[in-house]
Scaffold this active site. Structure first.
Site, PDB file in Angstrom:
ATOM      1  CD  GLU A 251      65.189  52.402  26.817  1.00 38.71           C
ATOM      2  OE1 GLU A 251      65.297  51.230  27.205  1.00 38.71           O
ATOM      3  OE2 GLU A 251      65.074  52.702  25.627  1.00 38.71           O
TER       4      GLU A 251
ATOM      5  CG  HIS B 117      90.513  69.998  28.995  1.00 41.01           C
ATOM      6  ND1 HIS B 117      91.384  71.027  29.247  1.00 41.01           N
ATOM      7  CD2 HIS B 117      90.964  68.928  29.695  1.00 41.01           C
ATOM      8  CE1 HIS B 117      92.351  70.592  30.058  1.00 41.01           C
ATOM      9  NE2 HIS B 117      92.120  69.321  30.349  1.00 41.01           N
TER      10      HIS B 117
ATOM     11  CE  LYS C   6      60.510  50.468  19.474  1.00 42.09           C
ATOM     12  NZ  LYS C   6      60.300  49.339  20.351  1.00 42.09           N
TER      13      LYS C   6
HETATM   14  O1  PA5 Z   1      65.697  48.103  27.425  1.00 39.34           O
HETATM   15  C1  PA5 Z   1      64.998  47.768  26.481  1.00 39.34           C
HETATM   16  O2  PA5 Z   1      64.210  46.808  26.561  1.00 39.34           O
HETATM   17  C2  PA5 Z   1      65.074  48.467  25.130  1.00 39.34           C
HETATM   18  O3  PA5 Z   1      65.894  49.560  25.155  1.00 39.34           O
HETATM   19  C3  PA5 Z   1      65.581  47.500  24.079  1.00 39.34           C
HETATM   20  O4  PA5 Z   1      66.825  47.018  24.463  1.00 39.34           O
HETATM   21  C4  PA5 Z   1      65.722  48.134  22.688  1.00 39.34           C
HETATM   22  O5  PA5 Z   1      64.558  48.823  22.346  1.00 39.34           O
HETATM   23  C5  PA5 Z   1      65.978  47.053  21.646  1.00 39.34           C
HETATM   24  O6  PA5 Z   1      64.936  46.130  21.644  1.00 39.34           O
HETATM   25  P1  PA5 Z   1      65.057  44.698  21.020  1.00 39.34           P
HETATM   26  O7  PA5 Z   1      66.145  43.951  21.707  1.00 39.34           O
HETATM   27  O8  PA5 Z   1      63.709  44.103  21.236  1.00 39.34           O
HETATM   28  O9  PA5 Z   1      65.369  44.875  19.548  1.00 39.34           O
END
Ligand code: PA5
Length: 488
Positions: A303, A347, A455
């Site tokens: 991410e 493995h 989303k």
């Molecule tokens: O790193 C991030 O910000 C995202 O991966 C969030 O952790 C994830 O989308 C969950 O979001 P939230 O805590 O708003 O539910």
């Protein structure tokens, strides 16, 4: 001495032309020094840290009173309940899971004496699969269960859906004071979960207790924020954890890049990515209990660094930076992380690591001392009298050798033992390395716009108001093709 980062096998003297040379280092150093200076400037500026999402660097210095409050509540929950159900996804889940597996005894939920009277821990709301939650709610007693819902935005579909169900289940089983068995961790001001907290607290001030997610801390960087209540419940020493983070913070504040472990980690990987096309990053701890830490790292790297555009730095009239996606400068890159575990995956994926496409860099985590050891009984066999830990160490060394002998670069993080101190240091090491790699790539490592695609599609189909017109048009005009001719 804490963690050590051994990068011998990243160099050409170990892996020939697939490795990093001194010339490569000399070439990148001027650019890297500018990046380090830039990052240092942001880290030193409280406003920039919050605006850009780097406030996580300060979490180990959190107010002692706040930590004491978390510890007090953790103790209360631990003393009163048999089960704690956490609901959260992504950054609101992976850190907890990693901590649970690394810092709690294996088979924690299964054996009461092992968990030292602490409650069983269940992590849910991290999927829309109905099967697991159904079984859980059918088998737990609501009166003996505390629920902690974690969502920074308070809007994420998976924990939101799970929480609706769990709330109804708790209400039915506990009665009108069910809210006293709920803790919400969310943004201090915005989002549906925050609104719910405020509404419920008006009805009963003792219900829906809440902790904030610190401003400027993104989900995947939030384990030392939202994860603390979990640590308090299971009895992990938060001070010890933060002492490890601080130690790594100090080491990673070192200006000399060649002596800064996180910066060297990022630098060497960037060279191998740019010059040798090593686009896969495999993290392979040689420890079963660190496998979910590798899963946590997958989110961190994917991410943070997998981005479409470069970053455009805009400095406001107050002198504080803002980063925008530079739509004129396409990046569409970022190393792809994969989590594995030694020795299990020797493995499985290891065949491909050694002989498959030559596009990978492996990072091993070697644990020097396990919490316990076992000796293989008998005599006369090759393995008789050997300890499991000595075999584990040998397997790790052998894996390095197998890769080096095929000229495949790899590196090793040596961890003296899996303790709260070292685990805190490990997470912070990866966080700093990722932040620095973001600088080297000139991208924004602290947003995740690519997650919005699915989303938006779901929200459009669910009829959520407020979808941008262009996005709605794109979904309407370009539906997925499901021609039966191409379905067998
Ligand atoms: O790193 C991030 O910000 C995202 O991966 C969030 O952790 C994830 O989308 C969950 O979001 P939230 O805590 O708003 O539910």
């Amino acid at each position: 001495m804490g963690l050590k980062f051994d990068f011998n096998n990243m160099y050409s003297f170990s892996v020939g032309s697939h490795g990093v040379s001194q010339e490569d280092i000399d070439e990148i150093l001027p650019e890297a020094r500018l990046c380090a200076r830039h990052l240092k400037k942001i880290i030193a500026d409280p406003q920039a840290r919050v605006n850009l999402g780097l406030e996580w660097v300060t979490l180990f210095q959190q107010d002692k009173e706040e930590i004491a409050k978390i510890q007090k509540l953790g103790k209360e929950i631990s003393g009163k309940y048999e089960n704690v159900v956490f609901l959260g996804i992504g950054g609101s889940y992976l850190g907890l899971k990693a901590a649970q597996d690394a810092l709690c005894v294996p088979y924690y939920n299964e054996f009461k004496p092992l968990r030292n009277k602490s409650p069983r821990i269940y992590l849910e709301g991290n999927n829309l699969d109905p099967d697991t939650l159904r079984v859980l709610l059918k088998n737990l007693l609501p009166k003996k269960t505390f629920v902690i819902v974690i969502s920074k935005s308070g809007e994420t579909t998976e924990p939101k859906a799970a929480f609706s169900l769990v709330e109804a289940w708790l209400k039915k089983g506990v009665g009108k004071r069910y809210g006293r068995q709920i803790l919400a961790i969310t943004d201090p001001r915005s989002g549906a979960l925050r609104a719910k907290v405020e509404l419920e607290q008006k009805k009963d001030i003792l219900s829906f207790r809440a902790f904030p997610i610190v401003k400027g801390v993104g989900g995947r960087f939030s384990e030392f924020n939202m994860g603390l209540i979990h640590l308090a419940i299971v009895g992990v020493n938060i001070e010890e954890l933060f002492s490890g983070v601080k130690e790594m913070f100090d080491r990673c504040s070192q200006d000399d890049i060649l002596k800064n472990p996180a910066y060297m980690y990022a630098l060497l990987h960037t060279i191998l990515y740019r010059k040798k096309a090593k686009s896969l990053a495999i993290l392979m701890p040689f420890s079963q209990t660190l496998k979910s830490t590798a899963d946590w790292y997958v989110q961190l790297l994917a991410e943070s660094l997998g981005k479409k555009y470069h970053r455009k730095i805009v400095v406001g009239s107050d002198g504080v930076e803002n980063w925008l996606a530079d739509e004129k400068s396409l990046f569409s890159k970022g190393r792809t992380p994969i989590s594995a575990a030694g020795t299990n995956d020797l493995h499985s994926i290891q065949q491909n690591n050694v002989e498959g496409e030559d596009n990978k860099v492996l990072t091993f985590i070697r644990v020097e001392k396990f919490k316990t050891d076992l000796k293989i009984p008998g005599a006369g066999d090759l393995l008789s009298g050997k300890s499991f830990s000595s075999l584990m160490h040998l397997a790790q060394e052998a894996t390095e050798w197998a890769l080096v002998s095929e000229s495949r670069p790899n590196c090793t993080i040596v961890m003296p033992e899996v303790s709260a101190h070292n685990w805190g240091a490990l997470l912070f090491f990866f966080e700093m390395a990722t932040a620095f790699e973001g600088e080297l790539l000139n991208i924004n490592a602290f947003d995740q716009p690519g997650v919005e695609g699915y989303k938006n599609y779901m929200y459009y189909k669910l009829g959520k108001p407020g979808i941008p017109a262009a996005v709605a048009e794109a979904i309407k005009n370009k539906p997925l093709i499901k021609d039966p001719k191409y379905i067998l």
